[in-house]
Design an enzyme around this catalytic site. Structure first.
Site, PDB file in Angstrom:
ATOM      1  N   ASP A 142     -11.384   3.515   4.088  1.00 11.73           N
ATOM      2  CA  ASP A 142     -11.782   2.110   3.994  1.00 11.73           C
ATOM      3  C   ASP A 142     -13.306   1.970   3.966  1.00 11.73           C
ATOM      4  O   ASP A 142     -13.828   0.912   3.623  1.00 11.73           O
ATOM      5  CB  ASP A 142     -11.259   1.357   5.238  1.00 11.73           C
ATOM      6  CG  ASP A 142     -10.237   0.290   4.885  1.00 11.73           C
ATOM      7  OD1 ASP A 142     -10.111  -0.023   3.689  1.00 11.73           O
ATOM      8  OD2 ASP A 142      -9.582  -0.218   5.802  1.00 11.73           O
TER       9      ASP A 142
ATOM     10  N   GLN B 159      -5.194  -1.294   9.730  1.00 10.37           N
ATOM     11  CA  GLN B 159      -5.191  -2.637   9.152  1.00 10.37           C
ATOM     12  C   GLN B 159      -5.864  -3.634  10.108  1.00 10.37           C
ATOM     13  O   GLN B 159      -5.502  -3.717  11.280  1.00 10.37           O
ATOM     14  CB  GLN B 159      -3.733  -3.059   8.876  1.00 10.37           C
ATOM     15  CG  GLN B 159      -3.571  -4.380   8.168  1.00 10.37           C
ATOM     16  CD  GLN B 159      -4.051  -4.349   6.724  1.00 10.37           C
ATOM     17  OE1 GLN B 159      -3.816  -3.385   5.990  1.00 10.37           O
ATOM     18  NE2 GLN B 159      -4.744  -5.385   6.307  1.00 10.37           N
TER      19      GLN B 159
ATOM     20  N   LYS C 149       0.846  -1.201   0.000  1.00 11.27           N
ATOM     21  CA  LYS C 149       0.000   0.000   0.000  1.00 11.27           C
ATOM     22  C   LYS C 149       0.872   1.238   0.000  1.00 11.27           C
ATOM     23  O   LYS C 149       0.644   2.182  -0.768  1.00 11.27           O
ATOM     24  CB  LYS C 149      -0.903   0.028   1.243  1.00 11.27           C
ATOM     25  CG  LYS C 149      -2.092  -0.875   1.150  1.00 11.27           C
ATOM     26  CD  LYS C 149      -2.905  -0.847   2.441  1.00 11.27           C
ATOM     27  CE  LYS C 149      -4.039  -1.856   2.368  1.00 11.27           C
ATOM     28  NZ  LYS C 149      -4.672  -2.129   3.644  1.00 11.27           N
TER      29      LYS C 149
END
Ligand code: NDP
Length: 304
Positions: A127, A104, A60
């Site tokens: 997200d 995460q 990422k």
């Protein structure tokens, strides 16, 4: 064998699609930098030592920088108290250089994932997991949509054009894939069925679908004879088969039996190389969108 001519389904190339999307994001990020006098920024927080998560976070970061944005990585030890993680999220919420925040998952057992997600500023929640963003999606307000289902929708629209009136079956009802996928398809005026582990006669339900999105986590569960001829099949699943001599780490397959389904479907995503590569590309897209919104700059969001 009858005289029927079976044609192979079109293979939807997620890797190539993701590359094009990253190209568009890089252009927009460049424009943002010129207008805002700073780069867009994505902060990624990883707690613990899971090797797969570390690889994912590194990827990422690398792709964020390649798209002309800043990547801020926060790697915290497994033993980090939840209060320290919440304090870091709060600091990122108020940092003007940070447009998007991603924590995460999964988090270690001593942390409450819902509490941590709820602490993220919804306008930086790239997200799309914050309940405010789930609510915005449900009622049709602009917000942030989870990256994997948004990537699936982009590929479907690229493949089919208008989705209006099509029968769509989403297999799986998780908050990160199945439910937002169904909401997106409904917003495109599909007739949507959400199937799950209690669904009666799943093959028959799937056979009605012009669009099948499989997000189950069961290797090759969806068989060729479940698919309506010509249907478009999006396979979200990532499953590792048991090791063999040829593949000592075990082959990665989707939730759809590709060999069978590709003989019946009109178009299908492979695994790997389908949905997977789109997820990070959409995350970068959401970050550059967040940057524009945070600075009050206009952007044609549908064009990226
Ligand atoms: P979850 O485990 O959260 O959800 C799985 C869903 O599948 C549940 O709703 C469950 O039903 C349903 N299900 C389980 N067994 C059956 C069955 N026999 N018949 C019908 N439905 C069933 O998974 P996720 O949504 O998080 O992920 C799904 C898959 O997608 C996984 O393989 C995951 O690795 C992959 N994935 C891939 C991503 C990518 O970037 N490509 C990103 C995210 C996920 P019930 O609710 O009734 O239990």
């Amino acid at each position: 064998m009858s005289g029927d001519v079976m044609s192979e389904a079109a293979r939807i190339d997620g890797k190539a699609f993701a590359e094009k999307l990253r190209g568009r994001v890089a252009e927009v990020a460049k424009g943002f930098e010129a207008k805002a006098g700073r780069k867009a920024g994505l902060a990624v927080v990883l707690v613990g030592d899971d090797p797969a998560s570390h690889i994912y976070v590194r990827n990422k970061g690398k792709q964020t920088v390649e798209c002309g944005m800043n990547s801020f990585e926060h790697l915290l030890p497994e033993s980090t108290p939840e209060a320290d993680l919440l304090a870091l999220v709060e600091q990122l919420n108020t940092d003007p250089a940070v447009d998007g925040i991603l924590v995460q998952l999964p988090l270690p057992d001593h942390m409450d994932e819902q509490k941590v997600i709820a602490a993220i500023n919804p306008d930086k929640d790239v997200d799309g997991f914050h309940v405010i963003n789930s609510g915005r999606l449900a009622v049709g307000l602009p917000g942030f949509v989870p990256c994997t289902p948004l990537g699936c929708l982009m590929m479907l629209k690229d493949q089919l054009g208008s989705l209006s009136g099509l029968d769509a079956v989403v297999i799986g009802r998780s908050n990160i894939v199945g439910k937002p996928m169904a909401a997106l398809l409904l917003a495109e005026s599909c007739t949507v069925t959400i199937a799950h582990s209690r669904t009666k006669d799943l093959p028959e339900v799937v056979r009605r679908a012009d669009i099948v999105v499989a997000a189950v986590g069961r290797a090759q569960m969806v068989k060729g004879d479940w698919i309506k001829p010509g249907a478009t099949v999006i396979d979200v699943g990532i499953n590792r088969l048991p090791p063999t001599e040829e593949k000592p780490k075990g082959r990665i397959v989707g939730d759809v039996d590709y060999a069978e389904a590709s003989k019946v479907a009109g178009a299908i995503t492979p695994v790997p190389g389908g949905v997977g590569p789109m997820t990070i590309a959409v995350l970068l897209r959401n970050t550059v969108v967040a940057a524009h919104r945070n600075e009050g700059l206009s952007l044609d969001e549908n064009a990226i």
